[in-house]
Every structure is written in structure tokens, then in C-alpha cells.
Design an enzyme around this catalytic site. Sequence first.
Site, PDB file in Angstrom:
ATOM      1  N   TYR A  16      51.696  23.457  42.396  1.00 21.15           N
ATOM      2  CA  TYR A  16      50.782  22.738  43.296  1.00 21.15           C
ATOM      3  C   TYR A  16      51.004  21.234  43.268  1.00 21.15           C
ATOM      4  O   TYR A  16      50.056  20.458  43.286  1.00 21.15           O
ATOM      5  CB  TYR A  16      49.326  23.070  42.940  1.00 21.15           C
ATOM      6  CG  TYR A  16      48.947  24.485  43.278  1.00 21.15           C
ATOM      7  CD1 TYR A  16      48.587  24.823  44.574  1.00 21.15           C
ATOM      8  CD2 TYR A  16      48.986  25.493  42.317  1.00 21.15           C
ATOM      9  CE1 TYR A  16      48.267  26.126  44.904  1.00 21.15           C
ATOM     10  CE2 TYR A  16      48.665  26.808  42.645  1.00 21.15           C
ATOM     11  CZ  TYR A  16      48.306  27.109  43.940  1.00 21.15           C
ATOM     12  OH  TYR A  16      48.002  28.383  44.283  1.00 21.15           O
ATOM     13  N   ASP A 263      39.691  41.645  37.018  1.00 18.63           N
ATOM     14  CA  ASP A 263      40.851  40.780  36.784  1.00 18.63           C
ATOM     15  C   ASP A 263      40.561  39.975  35.522  1.00 18.63           C
ATOM     16  O   ASP A 263      39.860  38.974  35.553  1.00 18.63           O
ATOM     17  CB  ASP A 263      41.066  39.866  37.995  1.00 18.63           C
ATOM     18  CG  ASP A 263      42.198  38.868  37.774  1.00 18.63           C
ATOM     19  OD1 ASP A 263      42.695  38.774  36.634  1.00 18.63           O
ATOM     20  OD2 ASP A 263      42.569  38.182  38.742  1.00 18.63           O
TER      21      ASP A 263
HETATM   22  N1  PMP Z   1      44.169  36.171  38.012  1.00 19.17           N
HETATM   23  C1  PMP Z   1      43.552  35.228  37.300  1.00 19.17           C
HETATM   24  C2  PMP Z   1      42.102  35.409  36.951  1.00 19.17           C
HETATM   25  C3  PMP Z   1      44.228  34.084  36.894  1.00 19.17           C
HETATM   26  O1  PMP Z   1      43.593  33.120  36.200  1.00 19.17           O
HETATM   27  C4  PMP Z   1      45.608  33.956  37.229  1.00 19.17           C
HETATM   28  C5  PMP Z   1      46.426  32.740  36.809  1.00 19.17           C
HETATM   29  N2  PMP Z   1      45.741  31.565  36.615  1.00 19.17           N
HETATM   30  C6  PMP Z   1      46.216  34.984  37.958  1.00 19.17           C
HETATM   31  C7  PMP Z   1      45.468  36.079  38.336  1.00 19.17           C
HETATM   32  C8  PMP Z   1      47.660  34.903  38.358  1.00 19.17           C
HETATM   33  O2  PMP Z   1      48.483  35.060  37.256  1.00 19.17           O
HETATM   34  P1  PMP Z   1      49.981  34.491  37.288  1.00 19.17           P
HETATM   35  O3  PMP Z   1      49.879  33.001  37.366  1.00 19.17           O
HETATM   36  O4  PMP Z   1      50.571  34.984  35.995  1.00 19.17           O
HETATM   37  O5  PMP Z   1      50.649  35.100  38.475  1.00 19.17           O
END
Ligand code: PMP
Length: 442
Positions: A16, A263
Site C-alpha cells: 500500500y 477468519d
Molecule cells: N484476514 C485477516 C483477518 C488479516 O488480518 C489478513 C492480513 N492482515 C488477511 C486475512 C490476509 O492475509 P495475508 O496478508 O496473509 O494474505
Amino acid sequence: MKGLIERDRGLLWHPYAALDGPAPYAVRSASGTRLQLESVEGSRFDVLDAMSSWWCAIHGYRHPALDAAVHEQVDRFSHVMFGGLTHEPAICLAEDLVALAPGPLQHVFLADSGSVAVEVALKLAVQFQAATGHPRRRRFVALRGGYHGDTTGAMSVCDPVDGMHALFPGLVADQLFLPRPPAARTIDGDIADSTNSGTDSGTDIDGWVAEAERLVAAHAPTVAAIIVEPVLQGAGGMHVYPPGCLRALRRIAEHHGIMLIADEIATGFGRTGRPFAVDHAGVAPDILCVGKALTGGYLTLAAVLCTAAVGRAITTSPHRALLHGPTFMGNPLACAVASASVALLPGYADRVTVIGRELAAALAPATGLASVRDVRVLGGVGVVQLTGPVDVPAVTRAALDRGVWIRPFRDLVYTMPPFVCGTDEITAIATAITGAVAQVHG
Ligand code: PMP
């Protein structure tokens, strides 16, 4: 090292960031809880890592057990395809994850990053619904203020404004969004099942739950799953919400035959003071995503776990398979170091809770600053929210001058320290954050 930063500039994209954005710091070395950094001007810093490298390096750097796990696996084999082949590191890790998981989650898909894990979870839910006679159930209910990754499926369930959906018309699917749940009160680094009247939560728990019931009921015939970051929305604003909201979503999903996807890529493996964030609410998801701290920050790996019911439905459907299969699926090096990382977790059973108390006490003085709107702590997550956007380069530099590496974003200066930090290190991080905010923002 100065030359390195100059070679980086304009060549490498950073997360970003503009190609000509502020210069990054170069890492000279990393060991235990410390990073050795150098600035573009040649200044050197030996600092505490308050970020755990974006919430992954929970055991610190160059941990002997993790180093050994990687070395041992390199001496056997580093990678083999997972199609038609299997290996001990993947099997051992899957067994570990099933044993550790909240609720009866029995099948494991090994993905290569958090975002990919979210893609897989979304596909699992759609395939489950189709397999059980609901092919119209293809949409998702997500929360405003959520973050689930940067691939297009994951983006579609991120906050539509923060996720800049408008920039990608036709690419990002149209999903359903519930308002951000009200902010929870946090006490001594733990969460209360009540709201924090000090923030702009806007609504109460009952009002929010009623809205969730209404939205899901109105769209249930087309919804495959509800996806949430349980109890703590991370990259979308370090927002802590009451476990009661999660319990309500579990109940609503159950009622309508909709999957609940947790998640826990950011929150899994103890970060919030419980093994998983769903444990604050005492609920189990149908599908669970983990990543980040899974390998202790050594290698990129994520996993998606699902219930036997989901596995059975897909296995007895015409396709029979979960339709995903990346090249580096089940990478043996990543699996080996993940098992070594998971094996260390019992050592932190109470430590993160104590870190929460230590952070809450040490960050308390920040509440007195004019520029600070809210201070909140949940387990190993300490957040200072300002009244306006953070001057990121200035606050980062002010913290470095106080011996601590942080990476603020938006109006948030926060820490997710490695679990191996001692009391003095936690205090030093909190003091540096408070001092840096006071120096730059007053
Ligand atoms: N889900 C959550 C809750 C996250 O915090 C993140 C990464 N900050 C992701 C998915 C994506 O993971 P990645 O950066 O390993 O693709």
C-alpha cells in the site's frame, strides 16, 4: 546499507505504498525480540519489534526450535507437489491443527497465504451450499470495518469503502454488509460483554443483533455464509466488539442453514488472550481460517479447517473435490516450522493474558494526551487511537528514537508484540508509543 535503500527506491512495490513514498528502513539483522535497522540517512537503530512483523513472529526471530525445524526439513526435502503425494510435515501439522481447533473441525486445507485461505473458505461455503441443494446461496454477509485480504474474493468481503471496491468495478463481487458491531469495553486487557460508551459505536448490542437478524432473514435464500473476524477487527481498525455479537451471528447462521466462517488469520494462536478469538464467545465456526502466526512468522502458510458435515457434503457432491489446489500447497518447510511453532504455544498459556494486563497498565497514561481518543487492549493487542490521522513517518521515527519499531496506520498507533517479550519490554513498548504520540501529536 544506505545503498540498499537507494536500490530499493522506485524498483520494489511496498505494501500500500507509492513507488516514491517515504523510504523504508533496511533490516541489518533480527534476533529474539529485536531488529537492527538502518535509515536512508545511515542512522542505525537497535530496537524492540512491537509489530511481530505484522502479527506473525510471536516467538521472536531466530528461535532455536524454529530454526532447527527448517534446517532439518531442508536436509530432507524443501518442496514437493501435493497432488498425488503427501508427506509427514503436512500430516503432522494437520493433526496438530485439528487437535487445537475450536470445535469439531476435522478437515484441513493448506493454503499459501491468508488471502488464499479466505478464497478457499468462500469456495468451501458455496460448494457446501450447492452440494446440499442450495445452488442459489452464493453471496456472503460480512461486517463493515472488516478486513479479510487483498485477493478479489477476499476483497469483496472487506469493508467496501476502506477496501476501495469502487476502484475495481466488475472485479469485486457485490456482498451484503452489516454495520460494524458496537465497540466493546475492555478491562485490564480482557473483553467485557458490554459496549464502550467512549467510542463512536453508535448502537447497542441488542439493536445491532436485531439488524443482523433482519438483514440475514431478508437475504437468506441467496447467502452461503457469514464471514467475520471474531471479536477483534484488525486491519480494518483494531476494533474490539462484544462476544455477544458473535454468539448472535452463530445463532442466526444456524437458524438459516448458513455457514459461519471465522477468519482468525490475525487472532488465532493466542493473540487475544484465548487460544482463538471465538473462545471469548464460546462458539465454534463451521469454517476456520488461520495464517500469520501459524509458522511463527518464518514462512508463508495458512490453513482452512472445516467440519465433518462440510467435508461430507462436498465429498458426496458431483464434483467430489474442493476446487482449489495451489502449486505450493502444503509446502514441507512451512509445515515443519508451523508444527514447531504450534508445539511452543502451551508455553504462553497465561503469558498473553498477563501481557494484556501489562499493556493496559503501561498504556494508561496515553489516555491523558490531547491527541488520543481511545486506548484499548485485548490480550497481546494494545491500541492507541488518535483523534485524527497519524503522521506515520514522524511517529515511526519518534518511536525508533525511543528504541521501538512500530508501523501505525490511519488514526491508530498499536502494538502486537512477540509473546516472548518480558515485562520490561512490554513496558518499554508502551512507553515509547505514548512518548512518540505525545511528541508528534501532543
Ligand atoms: N484476514 C485477516 C483477518 C488479516 O488480518 C489478513 C492480513 N492482515 C488477511 C486475512 C490476509 O492475509 P495475508 O496478508 O496473509 O494474505
